[in-house]
Enzyme design. Structure first.
Site, PDB file in Angstrom:
ATOM      1  N   ARG A  41      -4.788  43.773 -57.615  1.00 36.84           N
ATOM      2  CA  ARG A  41      -4.525  43.163 -56.312  1.00 36.84           C
ATOM      3  C   ARG A  41      -3.621  43.991 -55.411  1.00 36.84           C
ATOM      4  O   ARG A  41      -3.799  44.009 -54.200  1.00 36.84           O
ATOM      5  CB  ARG A  41      -3.880  41.790 -56.525  1.00 36.84           C
ATOM      6  N   ARG A  90      -2.973  46.607 -50.309  1.00 37.94           N
ATOM      7  CA  ARG A  90      -2.416  47.698 -49.492  1.00 37.94           C
ATOM      8  C   ARG A  90      -3.508  48.400 -48.686  1.00 37.94           C
ATOM      9  O   ARG A  90      -3.302  48.765 -47.535  1.00 37.94           O
ATOM     10  CB  ARG A  90      -1.659  48.693 -50.381  1.00 37.94           C
TER      11      ARG A  90
END
Lengths: 245, 534
Positions: free
Chosen positions: B266, B271
């Protein structure tokens, strides 16, 4: 944009409707938050997940039970607390009845069976186990006006969820518990079905439980009452009830 | 006196309550909200377990994947217990009535989540947390568990570093009440909610238990690690479960191009999406190729959420998404017995740092954690409770707390804490969010210190006693502010990038930080240090 909210500040003061100007044109919940943060810090309501799954923000909008977080806000909407429960403050109602209702209907797994569960078995209880206990059905139910001990729509839907659960090897106690103040007390008005945010149909669930009860040898009390007197077709709430027979 | 006081009624608290009953301990569950209103209901995707050792999966693989995602910060002993017991935990849930989805062979169905090679995530369509929570509640009713709802935890009382009681605000009556217990289990949830308006968390998730435990002397750990979920609905902070990607959903930019492997951990996916936004682009979740039938079968809740909140049919249109603060890896430091550094005080679930997630949590591990460690905490608390002698309790603290709350009620309102709460949420997302650096962290620390000084002038308008939500939210705000300072402080001290914590000024993982961060209160200062993993 205007929102109208039924306020109740304390036991001593009478409830009243207050109007607020709102900037946000989103959900009822956002409007309530705006009122609390910007207009009147003392305004009280419950909310949690904001995604319609915790069930804490159920209120009545223009007379119908809705989850505030999932309801789009329109000008002049009237927001009121749920029915059939004591108002503690503003939109906050006492929820302590919930535990009792579920306890009285014994809606839990009594004895686990060792049998295999199939995909279709699981589907059989999928809808009923989606109930979020938001109390919308409870609030919409007219039976509580005459019978405070009525087990009510969500308890009965939950009863069916466990009666239909193939994991349950002893559903007899559940069926036993819902005979009095339960399935036969329902007027089948269908309000609960109309207001359920999870698209559950407690009215059908109750009819289903009636059928299962009769199959298990319980007396069909709707027929019993029909035989014992003349039904005028008008229910005790003053209106015509098409399901009265 | 009760044996075990459980604070919090989500999945961890209810699992603990049922285990306590099994151990024949007397138990009381006290909760800020009502039982099924907790954050657990929002967990959609699933709960991990190795149900069968095959060539594709084993306990060792599960441990390896979780350890890898933790970036060396998981506690191997706790992790082993967690993974080894996963099958038993699922079987227990199954046996009490959790309606898990089944596969063609009538076994509990499992789907694949990010960061693993195996299909390891058990689920109940996409209502997994909700169905677990409600089944646990039904079992609590069956076992006549006592509940006290709508009580806000104010203080934990200790004597010789041993917890003796807890003080609560009874929200309904406005009274301050003391509850004495032989042992206390905190199961109060995480602190992702401090990213107010930039989080998928419930409005009720404000980290109260963690803040209160910290003030009582508990060690907090890894508070800098906040998981940002890659896919929440744009401008709504409503979660679209990882199962959407697990079932084959794509992430695309505005040109319709895929730009990352959707099933990477994740932190990396979040990001990559945030970067796209920084570049002025937008990101969409594309499920159109799955078709309505499959969508209705595997992610019906997701479909409904997108339709309700964005008026988009996911089988026809792509869904605009953005990352949102979602889960907090840090919390009250617990050992392999779920015990904190305060005697007889246990913690479990998201409020605890139990050594499982380290710098990054794998999807499907949080539900397993709340059940596994909820039960472990209760087992050990029940054992401990047998050794505790009942003593006369000192009630001076009750009077002090009554005076403190009465004083808050009298304060004039010169500053608006609701406004501060909104500003701080945004500040945290921008400066202590997916990307962090020294300067912005310093700015955040400075701002938070100023806010702390402003608290003196933050009064409350509502002076009533019964159900004073304004007072509750003020007390929550004090906790939020404290946790913001702690998180920022830890992020500032960890000069490296690891898992969910990414420093643009220290972009590599640094061996010297192969340690857990520890926060303690010393003379009203927040002191952050780093410790080896025991």
């Amino acid at each position: 944009m205007k929102i109208r909210i039924k306020r109740e500040k304390s036991k001593e003061k009478k409830p009243y409707i207050e109007e607020f100007e709102i900037d946000k044109e989103e959900t009822i919940l956002n409007a309530l938050i705006e009122v609390k943060e910007k207009k009147d810090n003392s305004f009280a309501f419950r909310c949690g997940c904001k995604t319609g799954v915790c069930g804490s923000c159920a209120v009545r909008v223009n007379g119908t039970e809705r989850l505030a977080c999932k309801t789009h806000f329109k000008d002049n909407d009237l927001v009121e607390p749920l029915n059939n429960a004591k108002v503690i403050k503003d939109l906050i109602v006492d929820l302590e009845h919930e535990y009792k209702l579920l306890e009285n209907s014994e809606t839990f797994l009594h004895k686990a069976s060792s049998g295999q569960i199939t995909k279709s078995d699981e589907k059989l209880i999928d809808t009923q186990s989606n109930c979020i206990l938001c109390q919308s059905c409870f609030s919409s139910c007219p039976v509580y006006e005459v019978n405070k001990d009525f087990l009510g729509p969500y308890s009965l839907t939950r009863a069916l969820r466990y009666v239909n659960d193939k994991k349950e090897s002893n559903s007899a106690p559940i069926l036993e518990k819902i005979q009095n103040n339960g399935i036969w007390d329902c007027t089948l008005c269908g309000n609960c079905t109309l207001v359920c945010p999870q698209f559950i149909d407690p009215k059908s669930d109750i009819m289903n439980l009636r059928m299962k009860s009769v199959q298990k040898g319980y007396e069909d009390k709707s027929i019993a009452s029909f035989n014992s007197g003349f039904d005028t077709g008008f229910d005790s709430f003053g209106g015509f009830n098409p399901n009265g027979f | 006196m009760i044996d075990i006081l459980i604070i919090g009624s989500g999945g961890a608290g209810l699992s603990a309550a049922l285990k306590a009953k099994e151990e024949n301990a007397s138990v009381l569950v006290v909760s800020k909200t009502h039982t099924t209103h907790s954050q657990t209901c929002q967990a959609q995707g699933g709960i991990n377990a190795v149900l069968e050792t095959t060539e594709n999966d084993s306990i060792e693989n599960y441990e390896k994947d979780t350890y890898k995602a933790s970036h060396k910060l998981a506690n191997k002993k706790s992790l082993k217990y967690f993974c080894e017991n996963s099958k038993q935990t699922i079987n227990w849930l199954d046996s009490i009535g959790v309606p898990f989805s089944r596969d063609e062979n009538n076994n509990i169905a499992q789907r694949k989540f990010g960061g693993t090679k195996a299909k390891r995530t058990c689920y109940s369509s996409d209502y997994t947390g909700h169905k677990i929570l409600h089944t646990l509640y039904d079992q609590c009713i069956k076992n006549s568990i006592d509940f006290k709802n709508e009580h806000l935890l104010l203080k934990l009382l200790t004597k010789n570093n041993t917890v003796t009681s807890a003080l609560f605000l009874d929200i309904k009556t406005g009274e301050i009440v003391q509850i004495d217990a032989k042992t206390v289990i905190l199961a109060t949830g995480g602190y992702g909610g401090i990213y107010h308006n930039f989080t998928t968390n419930s409005y009720a998730t404000t980290g109260d238990g963690i803040a209160v435990a910290f003030k009582a002397g508990a060690k907090l750990s890894n508070m800098e690690f906040i998981q940002f979920h890659p896919t929440s609905l744009l401008n709504k902070n409503i979660l679209i479960s990882e199962s959407a990607r697990g079932e084959g959903g794509y992430l695309i930019d505005s040109k319709g191009k895929r730009f990352i492997d959707e099933l990477k951990p994740r932190d990396e996916v979040a990001r990559a999406i945030y970067k796209k936004y920084e570049e002025g682009d937008k990101v969409y979740l594309d499920l159109t190729h799955l078709g309505k039938e499959k969508i209705e079968e595997v992610i019906p809740q997701e479909r409904r959420l997108v339709l309700d909140f964005l008026k988009i049919k996911m089988e026809e249109e792509v869904i605009p998404i953005t990352p949102s603060a979602h889960y907090s890896m840090g919390g009250i430091l617990t050992d392999e017995y779920a015990q904190t550094n305060i005697e007889n005080l246990f913690a479990c679930g998201e409020c605890a740092q139990s050594g499982i997630h380290g710098a990054n949590r794998l999807g499907g591990n949080s539900l397993l954690e709340i059940v596994t460690f909820g039960r472990l905490a209760a087992k050990n608390a029940a054992k401990k409770a047998k050794e505790v002698k009942c003593e006369e309790k000192n009630e001076n603290n009750l009077e002090t707390e009554k005076k403190r709350v009465a004083k808050i009620l009298k304060k004039e309102k010169n500053e608006d804490f609701y406004k501060s709460k909104n500003i701080i949420g945004e500040l945290l997302f921008n400066k202590v969010g997916l990307f962090r650096e020294k300067n912005t962290l310093e700015e955040a620390l400075k701002y938070l210190e100023e806010e702390k000084n402003k608290i003196k002038s933050m009064g409350i308008e509502d002076k009533s006693k019964e159900y004073n939500k304004n007072l509750v939210e003020y007390l929550e705000f004090e906790n939020i502010l404290l946790l913001c300072q702690i998180v920022t402080n830890c992020a500032y001290k960890r000069e490296e990038s690891r898992g969910a914590h990414f420093r643009t000024d220290f972009i590599k993982e640094d061996k010297k930080f192969d340690k857990i961060s520890i926060c303690k209160l010393e003379n009203s200062d927040i002191i952050t240090t780093f410790e080896e993993i025991k």
